[in-house]
Design a protein around this motif. Structure first.
Motif, PDB file in Angstrom:
ATOM      1  N   THR A   2       0.824  -1.201   0.000  1.00 46.75           N
ATOM      2  CA  THR A   2       0.000   0.000   0.000  1.00 46.75           C
ATOM      3  C   THR A   2       0.851   1.241   0.000  1.00 46.75           C
ATOM      4  O   THR A   2       1.818   1.354   0.746  1.00 46.75           O
ATOM      5  CB  THR A   2      -0.905   0.008   1.238  1.00 46.75           C
ATOM      6  N   ASP A  71     -24.654  -0.847   8.688  1.00 46.79           N
ATOM      7  CA  ASP A  71     -23.926  -0.605   7.441  1.00 46.79           C
ATOM      8  C   ASP A  71     -23.724   0.892   7.271  1.00 46.79           C
ATOM      9  O   ASP A  71     -24.625   1.696   7.553  1.00 46.79           O
ATOM     10  CB  ASP A  71     -24.701  -1.163   6.237  1.00 46.79           C
ATOM     11  N   TYR A  82     -15.647   4.067   1.215  1.00 49.70           N
ATOM     12  CA  TYR A  82     -15.456   2.724   1.750  1.00 49.70           C
ATOM     13  C   TYR A  82     -16.765   2.183   2.317  1.00 49.70           C
ATOM     14  O   TYR A  82     -17.581   2.922   2.870  1.00 49.70           O
ATOM     15  CB  TYR A  82     -14.380   2.724   2.841  1.00 49.70           C
ATOM     16  N   GLN A  83     -16.917   0.867   2.177  1.00 46.18           N
ATOM     17  CA  GLN A  83     -18.090   0.176   2.698  1.00 46.18           C
ATOM     18  C   GLN A  83     -17.753  -0.411   4.065  1.00 46.18           C
ATOM     19  O   GLN A  83     -16.793  -1.166   4.201  1.00 46.18           O
ATOM     20  CB  GLN A  83     -18.525  -0.942   1.742  1.00 46.18           C
ATOM     21  N   VAL A  84     -18.540  -0.044   5.063  1.00 46.37           N
ATOM     22  CA  VAL A  84     -18.276  -0.444   6.448  1.00 46.37           C
ATOM     23  C   VAL A  84     -19.473  -1.230   6.972  1.00 46.37           C
ATOM     24  O   VAL A  84     -20.622  -0.889   6.676  1.00 46.37           O
ATOM     25  CB  VAL A  84     -18.029   0.794   7.336  1.00 46.37           C
ATOM     26  N   SER A  85     -19.199  -2.277   7.743  1.00 41.56           N
ATOM     27  CA  SER A  85     -20.281  -3.016   8.393  1.00 41.56           C
ATOM     28  C   SER A  85     -19.824  -3.451   9.784  1.00 41.56           C
ATOM     29  O   SER A  85     -18.652  -3.789   9.990  1.00 41.56           O
ATOM     30  CB  SER A  85     -20.699  -4.246   7.578  1.00 41.56           C
ATOM     31  N   ARG A 144     -15.984  -4.932   9.582  1.00 46.92           N
ATOM     32  CA  ARG A 144     -15.447  -5.049   8.223  1.00 46.92           C
ATOM     33  C   ARG A 144     -15.399  -3.681   7.557  1.00 46.92           C
ATOM     34  O   ARG A 144     -16.330  -2.881   7.681  1.00 46.92           O
ATOM     35  CB  ARG A 144     -16.284  -6.003   7.377  1.00 46.92           C
ATOM     36  N   CYS A 145     -14.314  -3.430   6.851  1.00 49.99           N
ATOM     37  CA  CYS A 145     -14.157  -2.228   6.029  1.00 49.99           C
ATOM     38  C   CYS A 145     -13.253  -2.593   4.865  1.00 49.99           C
ATOM     39  O   CYS A 145     -12.251  -3.306   5.047  1.00 49.99           O
ATOM     40  CB  CYS A 145     -13.547  -1.082   6.844  1.00 49.99           C
ATOM     41  N   ASN A 146     -13.597  -2.137   3.675  1.00 45.64           N
ATOM     42  CA  ASN A 146     -12.802  -2.498   2.495  1.00 45.64           C
ATOM     43  C   ASN A 146     -11.675  -1.513   2.206  1.00 45.64           C
ATOM     44  O   ASN A 146     -11.175  -1.430   1.088  1.00 45.64           O
ATOM     45  CB  ASN A 146     -13.701  -2.652   1.270  1.00 45.64           C
ATOM     46  N   CYS A 147     -11.263  -0.756   3.244  1.00 42.15           N
ATOM     47  CA  CYS A 147     -10.130   0.148   3.071  1.00 42.15           C
ATOM     48  C   CYS A 147      -8.822  -0.645   3.193  1.00 42.15           C
ATOM     49  O   CYS A 147      -8.823  -1.783   3.690  1.00 42.15           O
ATOM     50  CB  CYS A 147     -10.165   1.275   4.115  1.00 42.15           C
ATOM     51  N   PRO A 148      -7.677  -0.081   2.759  1.00 38.23           N
ATOM     52  CA  PRO A 148      -6.405  -0.801   2.821  1.00 38.23           C
ATOM     53  C   PRO A 148      -5.768  -0.822   4.214  1.00 38.23           C
ATOM     54  O   PRO A 148      -4.740  -1.475   4.398  1.00 38.23           O
ATOM     55  CB  PRO A 148      -5.512  -0.035   1.837  1.00 38.23           C
TER      56      PRO A 148
END
Length: 300
Positions: A2, A71, A82-85, A144-148
């Motif tokens: 990254t 969400d 970013y998508q967070v859950s 969960r988060c789709n960030c790096p």
């Protein structure tokens, strides 16, 4: 690998969900403060602070609370948000039924909940029923988060936690919704159980009414009357013209004033006794007695 450029300043957004607290601690009600205290007890305190500036800058674009899951969409430094859950296992239906029996069986909780409030004692009731409102360990939360960023929680998750706490401030029933019961479902169950206990017909939870000339039907939540409203329900309204002249009159005749006790003017002096010698002793008492008699009522 990254690139560190990915962790630059977040992109400014318009219309994001901005935390109401501009400085200091976030969370005003007991349930929001308790929620953040629980998270901090998981050694997440320093990680949570990373998302405080995000929460206050309005970087959280959306926040959606459903049974067992939260969400969010959070704008970071990259163009794509970013998508967070955050997942927390909801209570099963059988457990909720037992909780609702407990709540309906105690008038204190029923009245407070039907009035839109979550009393502090609610946490103890849920815990005693085997349904703790808040997670006991961090492993009960699936983050969960789709960030790096490899840290958990990252600043996007942390910002979501803060906005979730403020959502509990705005509507405490969102905490129960996250655990599996929406406001409407819980209040409907409480009304039905209370009606079964008292023998009264339950008030209708929902009514359909047209929302406009186009005939579109909207659903409106009808809250059962409580307190004074419940006592006044069903009473016929009296026209204002018939009651205006009696507005300042007492609803029932006032009792006669009690007779006054006739006493001597020196009664207080006799009750107190002689003063100390340092301030005059019995001689002062006699002089005060003569003065009381001289300045007393003329009709004695």
């Amino acid at each position: 690998m990254t690139d560190f450029a990915d962790y630059g300043r977040p992109r400014r957004v318009d219309g994001g969900l901005r935390a109401r607290s501009a400085r200091g601690a976030i969370g005003r009600s007991w349930w929001s403060r308790r929620f953040l205290e629980v998270l901090e007890s998981f050694a997440l305190g320093t990680r949570l602070t990373r998302g405080r500036s995000y929460a206050r800058a309005g970087q959280v674009l959306t926040l959606d609370i459903t049974p067992g899951r939260v969400d969010a969409v959070v704008q970071g430094s990259r163009p794509q948000p970013y998508q967070v859950s955050i997942a927390l296992k909801p209570f099963p239906a059988a457990l909720w039924s037992r909780i609702e029996d407990e709540l309906a069986g105690q008038a204190f909780f029923s009245a407070r909940l039907l009035a839109g409030d979550l009393p502090d004692e609610l946490e103890e009731l849920f815990a005693a029923a085997g349904a703790p409102l808040f997670p006991a360990t961090v492993n009960e939360l699936t983050q969960r988060c789709n960030c790096p960023d490899f840290a958990v929680p990252c600043k996007h998750l942390a910002a979501t936690f803060y906005l979730l706490a403020e959502a509990f401030d705005a509507d405490p029933f969102e905490l129960l919704h996250w655990r599996g019961r929406s406001r409407a479902e819980l209040l409907d169950e409480l009304r039905a159980r209370r009606a079964a206990t008292t023998g009264a017909a339950p008030s209708p939870p929902l009514v359909d009414s047209p929302s406009g000339p186009d005939g579109v039907v909207s659903t409106v939540d009808v809250v059962a009357p409580v307190g004074a409203a419940r006592a006044l329900t069903g009473l016929s309204a009296t026209p204002l013209a018939e009651t205006a002249d009696r507005f300042w009159s007492a609803p029932v005749p006032l009792p006669d004033r009690p007779p006054r006790l006739v006493t001597g003017t020196d009664l207080l002096l006799r009750q107190l006794g002689a003063p100390a010698p340092a301030i005059g002793g019995p001689g002062l008492l006699e002089r005060l007695r003569r003065a009381y008699r001289a300045f007393g009522p003329a009709d004695r």
